[in-house]
Design a protein around this motif. Structure first.
Motif, short mmCIF file in Angstrom:
data_model
loop_
_atom_site.label_atom_id
_atom_site.label_comp_id
_atom_site.label_asym_id
_atom_site.label_seq_id
_atom_site.Cartn_x
_atom_site.Cartn_y
_atom_site.Cartn_z
N MET A 34 0.87 -1.17 0.00
CA MET A 34 0.00 0.00 0.00
C MET A 34 0.91 1.22 0.00
SD MET A 34 -3.10 -1.08 2.57
CE MET A 34 -4.31 0.02 1.80
N ALA A 35 0.50 2.25 -0.73
CA ALA A 35 1.39 3.40 -0.89
C ALA A 35 0.59 4.69 -0.95
CB ALA A 35 2.23 3.25 -2.16
N TRP A 36 1.30 5.77 -0.73
CA TRP A 36 0.74 7.11 -0.90
C TRP A 36 1.55 7.84 -1.97
CZ3 TRP A 36 -3.70 8.74 1.33
CH2 TRP A 36 -4.17 8.01 2.41
N ALA A 78 -4.78 1.82 5.40
CA ALA A 78 -3.44 2.40 5.43
C ALA A 78 -3.57 3.84 5.94
CB ALA A 78 -2.79 2.39 4.05
N TYR A 79 -2.49 4.31 6.55
CA TYR A 79 -2.50 5.64 7.14
C TYR A 79 -1.22 6.38 6.75
CZ TYR A 79 -5.86 3.16 10.04
OH TYR A 79 -6.91 2.38 10.47
N ASN A 96 -2.69 4.07 -3.04
CA ASN A 96 -2.45 3.07 -4.08
C ASN A 96 -2.24 1.72 -3.41
OD1 ASN A 96 0.04 1.51 -5.41
ND2 ASN A 96 -1.12 2.46 -7.06
N ALA A 97 -2.78 0.68 -4.02
CA ALA A 97 -2.61 -0.65 -3.43
C ALA A 97 -2.57 -1.71 -4.52
CB ALA A 97 -3.74 -0.96 -2.46
N TYR A 98 -1.86 -2.78 -4.22
CA TYR A 98 -1.84 -3.96 -5.09
C TYR A 98 -2.60 -5.06 -4.37
CZ TYR A 98 1.43 -1.89 -8.36
OH TYR A 98 2.01 -1.10 -9.30
N VAL A 99 -3.72 -5.50 -4.96
CA VAL A 99 -4.61 -6.44 -4.28
C VAL A 99 -4.78 -7.70 -5.11
CG1 VAL A 99 -5.82 -4.50 -3.24
CG2 VAL A 99 -6.76 -5.59 -5.27
N THR A 100 -5.12 -8.78 -4.40
CA THR A 100 -5.57 -9.99 -5.07
C THR A 100 -7.01 -10.24 -4.67
OG1 THR A 100 -4.82 -11.40 -3.26
CG2 THR A 100 -3.27 -11.01 -5.07
N ARG A 101 -7.75 -10.89 -5.56
CA ARG A 101 -9.18 -11.12 -5.31
C ARG A 101 -9.47 -12.58 -4.98
NH1 ARG A 101 -12.45 -7.86 -9.86
NH2 ARG A 101 -14.14 -8.38 -8.44
N THR A 102 -8.54 -13.49 -5.27
CA THR A 102 -8.74 -14.91 -4.97
C THR A 102 -7.40 -15.53 -4.59
OG1 THR A 102 -8.27 -15.67 -7.22
CG2 THR A 102 -10.56 -15.03 -6.74
N TYR A 103 -7.46 -16.74 -4.02
CA TYR A 103 -6.23 -17.46 -3.68
C TYR A 103 -5.45 -17.77 -4.96
CZ TYR A 103 -3.11 -21.10 -2.06
OH TYR A 103 -1.99 -21.84 -1.79
N ALA A 104 -6.17 -18.05 -6.03
CA ALA A 104 -5.51 -18.34 -7.30
C ALA A 104 -4.68 -17.15 -7.77
CB ALA A 104 -6.53 -18.73 -8.35
#
Length: 125
Positions: A34-36, A78-79, A96-104
């Motif tokens: 997570m970023a600013w 995030a703060y 800004n964030a890098y996310v995943t939506r499933t375990y796959a």
């Protein structure tokens, strides 16, 4: 859909403090970094700070010693604690964030980059 919503911006005098928050919501399995970032009027967007899933932290030189990034993994938050603010810190601040939506997605290293809409920070007397 994954959304990031920033809050906490406003008008503050030089030398003052503000705490920005970023809330991630939607179909999230995990969040990596997570970023600013920030964008001042007439200037390109620039990196401010990043915190990884393992809590490794990086700051841009201009905010070192004044800003502190943190996160609450349980709340997908995030703060950014900003102290000793200067007029040159005036900008729209974006999460800004890098996310995943499933375990796959995790197994296959498929991260989705997400941006918030921004919150305005104005440092002025």
């Amino acid at each position: 859909q994954v959304q990031l919503v920033e809050s906490g911006g406003g008008l503050v005098q030089p030398g003052g403090s503000l705490r920005l928050s970023c809330a991630a919501s939607g179909s999230i399995f995990s969040i990596n970094a997570m970023a600013w970032y920030r964008q001042a009027p007439g200037k390109p967007r620039e990196f401010v700070a990043r915190i990884t899933g393992g809590s490794r932290i990086v700051y841009t030189d201009s905010v070192k010693g004044r800003f502190t990034i943190s996160r609450d993994n349980a709340k997908n938050m995030a703060y950014l604690q900003m102290n000793s603010l200067k007029p040159e810190d005036t900008a729209v601040y974006f999460c800004n964030a890098y996310v995943t939506r499933t375990y796959a997605d995790v197994v296959n290293d498929r991260y989705q980059e997400v941006w918030g809409q921004g919150t305005l920070v104005t440092v002025s007397s």
